[in-house]
Design an enzyme around this catalytic site. Structure first.
Site, PDB file in Angstrom:
ATOM      1  CE1 TYR A 176       0.653   1.022   4.529  1.00  0.00           C
ATOM      2  CE2 TYR A 176       0.604  -1.366   4.405  1.00  0.00           C
ATOM      3  CZ  TYR A 176       0.921  -0.208   5.088  1.00  0.00           C
ATOM      4  OH  TYR A 176       1.511  -0.287   6.317  1.00  0.00           O
ATOM      5  CG  MET A 178       2.903   5.327   3.717  1.00  0.00           C
ATOM      6  SD  MET A 178       3.247   4.936   5.449  1.00  0.00           S
ATOM      7  CE  MET A 178       2.819   6.487   6.236  1.00  0.00           C
ATOM      8  CD  GLN A 216       7.466  -1.808   7.969  1.00  0.00           C
ATOM      9  OE1 GLN A 216       6.333  -1.681   8.389  1.00  0.00           O
ATOM     10  NE2 GLN A 216       8.502  -1.195   8.532  1.00  0.00           N
TER      11      GLN A 216
END
Length: 284
Positions: A176, A178, A216
């Site tokens: 995603y 951001m 991550q």
């Protein structure tokens, strides 16, 4: 005033390769079913063969990192994440897909262009030592020295993973984009660095609770794409994606300053699995 020739001599060499880190591209595609149905069986077979060839790692044209996935939901049918020092090598894979026999039956639905970086909020060894002292470890004490050495030993490996990461072979991932918002009452970019650093440390602490479950990668797109950062999460189980995103929404840095784009969830697959899953090739 510096002489123009001196200024020119000090300029960095023109290059597509970042001075630090790699280019990172995310691509998402959907198969045009009407176009597929118009293709003769032989055309579809040739298209499938070309699709497999493009992602054959032994062909030597692959970027340094490449991972495919089957996308959940209607946003796309499959995903492609790549990293390499050369951005044209990444775009070359995209162009070969579009130029292949299946190209006219492929619709790119989303892309994200970014580069890897070591965040300004990652402490140096010296800053980590200051943090230890603030937490009560006396400089020079055995505990202080052991913790400082441990961090110094880990930091090069951690930074390598931030800049030129290995993609884990875990089954689930999501991506995603951001931004950090710039509202008058909550402007990240006018918040003092010490406060931003405190909030990012809290955010990192939340993430460490998922060590071994989630990996991550944060890449930066400022000046390169519509959003400022891209977040890629890999998980040993899709459940962990839900849990880590929910947990980190409560961190002040996210709750007060973050806004998010669309989420794309993928399940790791090779080219043949994608073709079978999408009905272009027979087999289990």
């Amino acid at each position: 005033m510096a002489h123009p020739a001196a200024a020119m001599a000090a300029a960095p060499e023109a290059s597509l390769t970042p001075e630090q880190g790699w280019h990172c591209n995310h691509f998402y595609y959907a198969f045009d079913r009407a176009a597929l149905h118009r293709m003769a069986p032989g055309e579809r077979q040739a298209g499938s063969a070309a699709f497999l060839e493009i992602f054959d790692a032994g062909r030597g044209a692959s970027p340094e990192r490449l991972q495919l996935g089957i996308v959940a939901g209607h946003k796309a049918d499959f995903s492609l994440m790549m990293m390499d020092p050369n951005p044209l090598k990444l775009d070359g894979v995209h162009q070969r897909l579009l130029a292949s026999p299946l190209g006219h039956a492929l619709t790119p639905t989303y892309s994200f262009v970014s580069v890897s970086e070591v965040s300004e909020y990652v402490p140096t060894v010296e800053q980590f030592g200051e943090k230890l002292a603030q937490e009560g470890d006396a400089p020079g004490s055995p505990a202080y020295e052991a913790k400082l050495k441990g961090y110094a030993d880990r930091l090069p490996m951690m930074n390598r993973q931030r800049l030129t990461p290995d993609f884990p072979e875990w089954p689930a991932s999501c991506f995603y984009p951001m931004n950090k918002i710039r509202h008058p009452q909550a402007n990240w970019f006018t918040t003092p660095h010490s406060e931003r650093n405190r909030m990012m440390a809290q955010h990192a602490l939340s993430g460490r609770a998922f060590a071994g479950k989630v990996m991550q990668l944060i890449t930066v797109a400022i000046g390169l794409d519509d959003w400022e950062w891209g977040v890629t999460l890999w998980a040993r189980n899709p459940q962990f994606l839900k849990e880590i995103v929910y947990a980190m929404r409560f961190d002040e840095g996210s709750a007060k300053f973050a806004e998010f784009g669309a989420f794309y969830t993928s399940y790791r697959a090779d080219a043949a699995q994608i073709l079978r899953h999408c009905g272009l090739m027979e087999g289990a």
